[in-house]
Design an enzyme around this catalytic site. Structure first.
Site, PDB file in Angstrom:
ATOM      1  N   TYR A  51       0.894  -1.211   0.174  1.00 13.68           N
ATOM      2  CA  TYR A  51       0.013  -0.051   0.082  1.00 13.68           C
ATOM      3  C   TYR A  51       0.937   1.182  -0.116  1.00 13.68           C
ATOM      4  CZ  TYR A  51      -3.595  -3.356   1.673  1.00 13.68           C
ATOM      5  OH  TYR A  51      -4.538  -4.574   1.816  1.00 13.68           O
ATOM      6  N   GLY A 198     -14.121  -6.089   2.057  1.00 16.08           N
ATOM      7  CA  GLY A 198     -15.302  -5.729   1.107  1.00 16.08           C
ATOM      8  C   GLY A 198     -16.560  -5.965   1.417  1.00 16.08           C
ATOM      9  N   VAL A 200     -18.849  -3.872   2.334  1.00 16.51           N
ATOM     10  CA  VAL A 200     -19.793  -3.033   1.735  1.00 16.51           C
ATOM     11  C   VAL A 200     -19.949  -2.859   0.199  1.00 16.51           C
ATOM     12  CG1 VAL A 200     -20.384  -1.903   3.869  1.00 16.51           C
ATOM     13  CG2 VAL A 200     -18.691  -1.008   1.983  1.00 16.51           C
ATOM     14  N   ALA A 201     -19.207  -3.822  -0.405  1.00 16.74           N
ATOM     15  CA  ALA A 201     -18.620  -3.793  -1.716  1.00 16.74           C
ATOM     16  C   ALA A 201     -18.423  -2.484  -2.453  1.00 16.74           C
ATOM     17  CB  ALA A 201     -20.081  -4.393  -2.254  1.00 16.74           C
ATOM     18  N   LYS A 202     -17.292  -1.923  -1.800  1.00 19.97           N
ATOM     19  CA  LYS A 202     -16.759  -0.643  -2.494  1.00 19.97           C
ATOM     20  C   LYS A 202     -17.912   0.593  -2.228  1.00 19.97           C
ATOM     21  CE  LYS A 202     -16.015  -1.836  -6.699  1.00 19.97           C
ATOM     22  NZ  LYS A 202     -15.780  -1.924  -8.118  1.00 19.97           N
ATOM     23  N   GLY A 203     -18.891   0.292  -1.481  1.00 24.18           N
ATOM     24  CA  GLY A 203     -19.716   1.344  -1.118  1.00 24.18           C
ATOM     25  C   GLY A 203     -21.140   1.074  -2.030  1.00 24.18           C
ATOM     26  N   LEU A 204     -21.052   0.242  -2.758  1.00 20.29           N
ATOM     27  CA  LEU A 204     -22.529  -0.325  -3.588  1.00 20.29           C
ATOM     28  C   LEU A 204     -23.757  -0.358  -2.899  1.00 20.29           C
ATOM     29  CD1 LEU A 204     -20.679  -1.956  -6.508  1.00 20.29           C
ATOM     30  CD2 LEU A 204     -21.595   0.316  -6.686  1.00 20.29           C
ATOM     31  N   LEU A 205     -23.282  -1.159  -1.619  1.00 16.10           N
ATOM     32  CA  LEU A 205     -24.429  -1.658  -0.788  1.00 16.10           C
ATOM     33  C   LEU A 205     -24.828  -0.316   0.405  1.00 16.10           C
ATOM     34  CD1 LEU A 205     -23.036  -5.169   0.460  1.00 16.10           C
ATOM     35  CD2 LEU A 205     -24.977  -4.580  -1.249  1.00 16.10           C
ATOM     36  N   LYS A 208     -23.561   4.183  -2.718  1.00 18.20           N
ATOM     37  CA  LYS A 208     -22.863   4.422  -4.092  1.00 18.20           C
ATOM     38  C   LYS A 208     -23.657   4.181  -5.331  1.00 18.20           C
ATOM     39  CE  LYS A 208     -18.498   3.702  -6.378  1.00 18.20           C
ATOM     40  NZ  LYS A 208     -17.191   2.837  -6.420  1.00 18.20           N
TER      41      LYS A 208
END
Length: 298
Positions: A51, A198, A200-205, A208
């Site tokens: 990172y 993950g 929240v799946a990149k915020g999709l849940l 987003k």
């Protein structure tokens, strides 16, 4: 905050962990977020030498000065940056791991890492050589325990059968339920802890704008997000609902959450005190989409 034993180790980690890859470039801002998380009960901080070319380990080390005995530090190894900085190459060789740990220890400003993880892996790797490196580091006291970060069932099986890993970090959410197919049962049977990334799946849940994710199109993603919104409550918002789904799966020890702002830290911490999902709510969420499965690396 709830704390759970990580596999067969003597590490007792918070059920919400800090995914430090989300930290920015400002050391002072990062320290404030880390200290807010610690005040909320988070004691597990996950980083990697990959990172930000190692600077993520450095900023975490600065934030944790004076607090080392309060926390559990996890880092990862296996992705070797090229000298020109143009990218990285996969290197699971013993010699590299024994060298890389010294740099991680220096950047983190500590003399031991609580959990050192292989950051990926393929079935073609020299697995026994990799394991021997971790075992040597453990004997030397430079790491307390080791694990892997992988979503590949064949790699997970190899390490579960041939090593003393205490944990596997893997992607898992309502949009990626592949671990339920085979990995969860294997790891639960062998007493190996699961660290989820993950959730929240990149915020999709959690708000987003919907977009395709794995084998689901944007419309399918939107349906799951809407289902979460429907069962969310004032004391269990969408983020807490998505996290509770993950945390209520029996093999899961902790959800490693990336948090970039003070508000996101607060949202993640809210999952700790949120009412659990009922069996009916869990079933309702699971029935929105057909479950996905692993197509490769089985």
């Amino acid at each position: 905050m709830q704390y759970h034993q990580l596999g067969p180790s003597d590490l007792h980690i918070s059920e919400i962990a800090y995914g430090c890859m989300s930290l920015g470039n400002n050391d002072a801002d990062n320290a404030r977020l880390v200290h807010q998380a610690i005040a909320g009960g988070i004691n597990f901080f996950d980083t990697a030498d990959l990172y930000d070319h190692g600077r993520n380990e450095t900023t975490l080390g600065k934030a944790l000065q004076g607090k080392r005995k309060e926390v559990i530090i996890a880092s990862k190894v296996g992705n070797q940056w090229r000298e020109d900085g143009s990218g990285w190459d996969w290197n699971p060789r013993r010699e590299y791991i024994l060298t890389a740990v010294e740099e991680s220890l220096r950047r983190l400003n500590t003399d031991y890492i609580d959990l050192y993880q292989l950051h990926g892996g393929t079935i073609e790797d020299p697995t026994d050589e990799t394991i021997s490196a971790f075992e040597t580091l453990q004997q030397q006291g430079k790491i307390r325990y080791y694990g892997i970060s992988s979503i590949r069932p064949n790699v997970i099986r190899a390490f579960a059968d041939r090593s003393h890993i205490v944990s596997v970090m893997m992607q898992y959410s309502l949009l990626d339920r592949r671990p339920e197919e085979s990995c969860f049962s294997l790891l639960e049977q062998q007493g190996i802890g699961v660290l989820v990334r993950g959730a929240v799946a990149k915020g999709l849940l959690v708000g987003k704008i919907p977009e395709a994710y794995l084998n689901y199109d944007a419309a399918a993603v939107a349906r799951v997000a809407e289902a979460i919104q429907r069962i969310a409550t004032p004391d269990r918002g969408p983020a807490a609902t998505a996290l509770r789904y993950v945390l209520q799966q029996s093999p899961v020890t902790s959800a490693v959450v990336g948090m970039r702002t003070s508000g996101q830290v607060a949202d993640a911490l809210s999952a700790v005190t949120a009412p659990p999902l009922t069996p009916a709510e869990i079933l309702q969420l699971q029935q929105v989409l057909p479950v996905n499965k692993y197509d490769q690396h089985r």
